[in-house]
Design an enzyme around this catalytic site. Structure first.
Site, mmCIF file in Angstrom:
data_model
loop_
_atom_site.group_PDB
_atom_site.id
_atom_site.type_symbol
_atom_site.label_atom_id
_atom_site.label_comp_id
_atom_site.label_asym_id
_atom_site.label_seq_id
_atom_site.Cartn_x
_atom_site.Cartn_y
_atom_site.Cartn_z
ATOM 1 N N ASP A 677 16.524 -0.386 23.043
ATOM 2 C CA ASP A 677 16.252 1.077 22.761
ATOM 3 C C ASP A 677 16.967 1.469 21.492
ATOM 4 O OD1 ASP A 677 14.102 3.601 22.052
ATOM 5 O OD2 ASP A 677 16.434 4.486 22.976
ATOM 6 N N LYS A 681 16.204 1.581 16.943
ATOM 7 C CA LYS A 681 17.377 3.105 16.603
ATOM 8 C C LYS A 681 17.790 2.458 15.086
ATOM 9 C CE LYS A 681 17.397 5.882 20.645
ATOM 10 N NZ LYS A 681 17.649 6.906 21.274
#
Length: 814
Positions: A677, A681
């Site tokens: 994740d 980003k």
């Protein structure tokens, strides 16, 4: 003299006729009062249908005649006392027998001429006006009925006859100068030629009848009584926010009626305008409403007076290099159309003389094509010009106003509003008087276009935003709560009306064009249709609402794939779903390009840092010319929570489980702990700073043993955390020995990016980062000595929803 015209709905039944007669009875008279009457609503359509059926030798015409007869006879029985009915029924029955004999003859011949159709259509006005005249007499008024075929003289163009103004004025003046009655009722729409054959003045011609009489007698004013309270800034059936127009000039009214405003028949205005006779449009069923007064222009509150549109338009384009510098092409084109009696609605020509385009009604396009290609057959054969190009399924929208010439930038405002809503303009025409700007667009876009233009010129204080929300769980539910809480503030302080048009989850979906209630959307969704992403997208596009925004609160790859189709239709996309922006660079770039190309917003602030202004801050730096050197960040609220709570004596497994129970991690914590994740980003931030980078280019220094990542399921993952407890304790001990704290850090520098667990010293900005906060450090050419820092809560449904909310508001400004 005053002239009052009452339309079909105004005499649609006995109660309506009585209302008309009460209006006439109470009218403050100044001399004679002329009452022009249309056929009862729907009667003319039935008469036309009866004529067409009899012309095809189809006996269905008899049923229609019976319906017409029953309606008129029933009206007499309701409107008049029994003692007065006998003679009236006899007279009406006599008229209807004439109609039946006419249709019987056409049935026998099996052919319906335009002459006979005019005669058939005349019976509607003849019958209704007779009933009105008799009702006025019953009220004790000195009333008389006069056949307008004895007053109005026309040519032989049956169906839409042209008036002989000189002869008509002579006949009208002669009659009214000697008429003894104070109230004279006249059937509208019908006239006669020199041979006394019945002709008609075109659908809506009753208005024209009234205008002809008013002009001939130099009346004080002409009143058009209908079922609406005057002209509106737009058709209220298409634009609910339309407002009444209290005052309008003759020229503006002519333009609006020409471009589809059905309140008044276009030819009506010219005769009375020449005599400067005011026209007042009033509502039969709300006679005290002001209505619309048409007269010489006065002060207007808006630069645009009204907007309107004509549907079912075809564009004809004649083009070719052989036209350049050669005189006569335009004349020949219009002569060819004239020979077929084809009305030209719009004209535009390129300055190079390479092409000329005209707009006509779709019904005329086939004969127009044949006529024009025949006229230019030699030039087409010689390849000097191309065969006539015909495009259909179009419409014209027009903004009209005498005051437009006094304002700069109106054209830009109109076309900008259309462009922002992905409405393609096919042709443009603007008169030299600057009273009208017309645009040809696709027919499917007419409702949206009228609403967009109306919003731009008449609703400066309010802008409507239509939301289609996918995902109504934690984040989506909070978003809808926040929208509900702020709805009054948005409307009253910012002039923004947010409507929830659709909501969907993985199981169901529901749509409401009028907007879903904030307190009932859950019940509506529970009773909605089964969720089908393709159907959801198709419905969204087919509704074609202005200022549409698709809001994705999911983590679905399938939903992310559909952004492209929305952006291509000018529908803005707001998303907290990171999949689209962290997919291949080509896919990410395409979405950004589509948003620019189709004037839509593609906003994803919550992809990084939830509600923190991480991406917008970066965008502002780049747009202002700053260059990003380094990005350092703690971008996972869940990982920050884990390592802030993983202190001496803590069990790593229990800390991770607590984070999951608090909702800080995904249901499978490996998604967070793997660093995937965070990789997404930092990839998004790198791309937004200008880097062409793929997810595979990012180094992931995972702190998890391979066995943890490779566990069969979540339970197995937790078992492996126990197995490798010493590994995690050693990581913590090493950091403690150095006086540092563990943080999962993302870094971008010199075109390279990495993520991984780091031990940070007390003097580092990350050291004191607590709870589930995120922090981003931007080191740039301008912020070289001390980085620009964005810090705050980077996880949680409330803050993520607020970030989505802010992006929705940005679509309004964009």
């Amino acid at each position: 003299m005053q002239v009052l015209k009452f339309g079909g709905t105004s005499v649609g039944n006995a109660q309506a006729i009585d209302q008309v007669c009460q209006i006439v009875n109470q009218y403050p008279r100044k001399g004679q009062l002329v009452v022009v009457v249309s056929a009862m609503s729907g009667t003319t359509d039935k008469l036309i249908k009866a004529g067409e059926l009899s012309g095809k030798s189809h006996d269905g015409y008899k049923t229609l005649l019976q319906e017409i007869e029953a309606r008129h006879l029933d009206t007499i029985r309701e409107l008049f006392p029994i003692g007065a009915q006998s003679g009236l029924l006899s007279q009406v029955k006599k008229r209807l027998n004439e109609l039946e004999l006419l249709c019987d003859g056409i049935y026998q011949v099996g052919e319906l001429s335009r002459r006979c159709l005019d005669q058939i259509m005349s019976f509607g006005e003849l019958l209704s006006s007779y009933l009105v005249a008799e009702r006025l007499k019953l009220l004790g008024l000195n009333a008389a009925w006069k056949d307008s075929r004895e007053l109005i003289m026309t040519d032989d163009h049956f169906g839409n006859a042209q008036v002989d103004q000189e002869m008509t004025e002579h006949q009208v003046t002669k009659y009214f100068q000697h008429a003894a009655a104070e109230y004279i009722v006249v059937p509208g729409f019908i006239a006669a030629n020199a041979e006394r054959d019945t002709t008609t003045l075109g659908r809506g011609g009753s208005d024209y009848t009234a205008a002809i009489i008013a002009a001939a007698m130099d009346a004080n004013r002409l009143e058009i009584w209908t079922d609406v309270s005057g002209m509106m800034t737009a058709d209220p059936r298409l634009v609910p926010q339309a407002i009444p127009i209290p005052h309008i000039s003759y020229a503006e009214a002519m333009e609006l009626s020409h471009f589809g405003a059905k309140v008044i028949y276009p030819p009506t205005i010219q005769p009375v305008m020449d005599r400067r006779i005011p026209i007042w449009i009033k509502n039969t069923f709300a006679p005290h409403d002001y209505g619309t007064l048409i007269q010489d222009n006065g002060e207007k509150p808006f630069p645009v007076t009204g907007i309107s549109g004509i549907q079912h338009i075809a564009l004809l384009t004649l083009e070719g290099s052989g036209m350049v510098g050669i005189p006569g092409f335009s004349k020949r084109l219009f002569d060819a159309l004239l020979r077929e009696r084809i009305n030209v609605i719009l004209i535009t020509q390129s300055s190079s003389e390479h092409s000329i385009t005209v707009g006509i009604h779709e019904t005329d396009m086939l004969k127009a094509k044949a006529a024009v290609d025949s006229e230019f057959s030699q030039e087409i054969f010689d390849k000097k010009i191309a065969p006539l190009l015909v495009e259909k399924d179009l419409c014209i929208v027009a903004a009209v106003g005498d005051n437009m010439k006094n304002y700069h930038g109106l054209s830009g405002k109109l076309f900008g509003a259309l462009g922002r809503n992905a409405i393609n303009v096919r042709a443009i025409a603007q008169g030299s008087t600057e009273k009208n700007i017309s645009a040809v667009i696709n027919k499917a876009d007419v409702k949206k276009a009228l609403n967009v233009i109306h919003e731009a010129f008449f609703e400066n204080e309010t802008k409507q935003v239509n939301l289609f929300v996918a995902g109504v769980g934690n984040v989506g539910g909070k978003l809808l709560e926040q929208l509900h809480q702020q709805q009054h503030f948005l409307l009253n302080e910012l002039g923004i009306q947010v409507r929830i048009i659709a909501v969907a989850n993985s199981r169901q979906m529901v749509f409401s064009e009028d907007g879903l209630s904030h307190d009932k959307w859950k019940d509506a969704l529970a009773q909605g249709d089964s969720m089908d992403l393709q159907q959801f997208a198709a419905k969204l596009k087919s509704m074609n609402l202005r200022n549409s925004v698709f809001v994705d609160n999911t983590a679905s790859e399938d939903v992310a794939r559909i952004y492209e189709t929305f952006l291509q239709h000018g529908i803005s996309v707001v998303t907290c779903n990171k999949i689209a922006c962290s997919a291949s660079y080509a896919s990410y770039k395409k979405l950004k390009d589509l948003a620019r190309k189709f004037n839509a917003s593609f906003l994803f602030e919550t992809n990084v840092g939830a509600g923190l202004p991480v991406i917008n801050t970066l965008n502002d730096l780049v747009r202002s010319g700053d260059k990003v050197r380094t990005i350092e960040a703690v971008l996972s609220g869940s990982l920050n929570f884990v390592f802030n709570n993983f202190v001496n004596g803590a069990d790593f497994r229990k800390v991770v489980k607590a984070a999951q129970d608090e909702g800080y991690t995904e249901p499978d914590p490996r998604i967070d702990l793997s660093g995937k994740d965070v990789m997404r980003k930092i990839l998004i931030l790198a791309r937004e700073s200008g880097a062409e980078m793929e997810l595979e280019d990012i180094e992931n220094h995972s702190f998890l043993p391979a066995e943890c990542l490779e566990a069969a399921d979540v339970a197995g993952f937790y078992e492996q955390l126990d197995v490798h407890a010493n590994h995690f304790q050693q990581l913590l001990q090493n950091a403690n020995d150095e006086g540092k704290r563990l943080k999962f850090v993302a870094r971008y520098h010199n075109g390279k990016a990495s993520v991984g667990l780091q031990a940070v010293a007390p003097d580092h900005p990350f050291y004191k980062l607590e709870g589930k906060d995120n922090i981003v450090l931007y080191t740039t050419n301008r912020y070289a000595e001390q980085p620009l820092i964005v810090r705050g809560a980077g996880a949680g449904a409330d803050v993520t929803a607020s970030g989505i909310f802010a992006d929705i508001m940005r679509t309004v400004r964009n």
